[in-house]
Design a protein around this motif. Sequence first.
Motif, short mmCIF file in Angstrom:
data_model
loop_
_atom_site.label_atom_id
_atom_site.label_comp_id
_atom_site.label_asym_id
_atom_site.label_seq_id
_atom_site.Cartn_x
_atom_site.Cartn_y
_atom_site.Cartn_z
N ALA A 1 -0.06 -22.64 -42.15
CA ALA A 1 -0.63 -21.54 -41.35
C ALA A 1 -0.70 -21.88 -39.89
CB ALA A 1 -2.03 -21.21 -41.88
N THR A 2 -0.66 -20.90 -39.07
CA THR A 2 -0.83 -21.11 -37.64
C THR A 2 -2.26 -20.75 -37.27
OG1 THR A 2 -0.31 -18.86 -36.96
CG2 THR A 2 1.55 -20.36 -37.30
N LYS A 3 -2.65 -21.15 -36.07
CA LYS A 3 -4.01 -20.86 -35.63
C LYS A 3 -4.25 -19.35 -35.52
CE LYS A 3 -3.03 -21.34 -30.68
NZ LYS A 3 -3.33 -22.11 -29.49
N ARG A 4 -3.19 -18.58 -35.30
CA ARG A 4 -3.36 -17.14 -35.16
C ARG A 4 -3.69 -16.47 -36.50
NH1 ARG A 4 0.50 -18.80 -31.76
NH2 ARG A 4 2.10 -18.73 -33.37
N PRO B 1 0.32 -24.60 -32.42
CA PRO B 1 -0.05 -23.64 -33.46
C PRO B 1 0.15 -24.20 -34.86
CG PRO B 1 2.09 -23.10 -32.60
CD PRO B 1 1.60 -24.26 -31.78
N VAL B 2 -0.64 -25.20 -35.20
CA VAL B 2 -0.55 -25.78 -36.54
C VAL B 2 -1.93 -25.87 -37.14
CG1 VAL B 2 1.53 -27.11 -36.09
CG2 VAL B 2 -0.69 -28.12 -35.60
N GLU C 1 -8.93 -20.41 -30.68
CA GLU C 1 -9.13 -19.80 -29.38
C GLU C 1 -8.49 -20.54 -28.22
OE1 GLU C 1 -13.35 -19.42 -29.03
OE2 GLU C 1 -13.52 -18.01 -30.72
N ASN C 2 -8.15 -21.81 -28.40
CA ASN C 2 -7.63 -22.61 -27.29
C ASN C 2 -6.11 -22.40 -27.20
OD1 ASN C 2 -6.72 -24.67 -25.57
ND2 ASN C 2 -8.42 -26.02 -26.14
N PRO C 3 -5.62 -21.75 -26.15
CA PRO C 3 -4.19 -21.42 -26.07
C PRO C 3 -3.29 -22.63 -25.85
CG PRO C 3 -5.27 -20.85 -24.01
CD PRO C 3 -6.36 -21.26 -24.96
N GLY D 1 -11.48 -24.75 -24.33
CA GLY D 1 -10.45 -23.77 -24.01
C GLY D 1 -9.26 -24.32 -23.28
N SER D 2 -9.13 -25.64 -23.23
CA SER D 2 -8.06 -26.24 -22.44
C SER D 2 -7.75 -27.63 -22.98
CB SER D 2 -8.49 -26.31 -20.96
OG SER D 2 -7.42 -26.74 -20.15
N VAL D 3 -6.96 -28.38 -22.23
CA VAL D 3 -6.65 -29.77 -22.54
C VAL D 3 -6.69 -30.57 -21.24
CG1 VAL D 3 -5.24 -29.24 -24.58
CG2 VAL D 3 -4.15 -29.32 -22.31
N GLY D 4 -6.53 -31.87 -21.35
CA GLY D 4 -6.58 -32.70 -20.16
C GLY D 4 -5.42 -32.42 -19.20
N ARG D 5 -5.66 -32.62 -17.94
CA ARG D 5 -4.63 -32.39 -16.92
C ARG D 5 -3.43 -33.29 -17.14
NH1 ARG D 5 -7.40 -32.76 -11.10
NH2 ARG D 5 -5.19 -32.54 -10.54
N THR D 6 -2.26 -32.74 -16.85
CA THR D 6 -1.03 -33.54 -16.96
C THR D 6 -0.28 -33.58 -15.64
OG1 THR D 6 0.19 -31.61 -17.80
CG2 THR D 6 -0.77 -33.10 -19.43
#
Length: 204
Positions: free
Chosen positions: A199-202, A192-193, A186-188, A138-143
């Motif tokens: 198509a987008t993830k949505r 969106p590819v 689901e991961n915001p 549900g996330s990505v690595g810290r930046t």
Amino acid sequence: MSAGSEIEQVTVSMGGFEVNAYVVHAPEGDIIVDAGAEPERILAAVRNPVAAILITHGHADHISALDEVRAATDAPVHMHPLDAEPAGVKDYEPFQDGQDLVIAGETIHVLHTPGHCPGSVTLVIGEDQIVGDLVLPGSVGRTDLDGASWEDLEVSLRKVMPLWTERTHLFCGHGPVLHAFREMKENPYLPPVLPDSGATKREL
């Protein structure tokens, strides 16, 4: 992934903080990916001689047990120089972006995927990816860390996502193994590819 290969997750604890190591059980031996803590637990998952130790990035929670694991296995270490040098890792084989490593009968495609830190890599094994901290549940690595960059991270995500299929699993540095397409929906934090389409993830 080669027939008969398996990626085993080994969750270890560093000061109460859980981090994942992996053992790739390849046709001709084992490959350890990341050695963050509890070397005895990582080594207990080994079934065959260890052909190599691969490091996704140089943060302490991914390399603190490296010396012990290397001493026990006498296996060569592969790591990106942009992380190996500041982390003080010596005597390693440098990763190169786009290279194919054939280790223990398994082909591992290396992608340089900075953003969480400068020397992060993603290891592509068949349709699966060992992503380090590039993608998290549900996330990505810290930046917000030294050497991190959201702009670089987004470029890296767009580099790996076109390789995802409905069968792709993401083996990340923390948390459970992820289903790539589920994360795409689901991961915001993911761009969106959709691989190989407009198509987008949505729209999934």
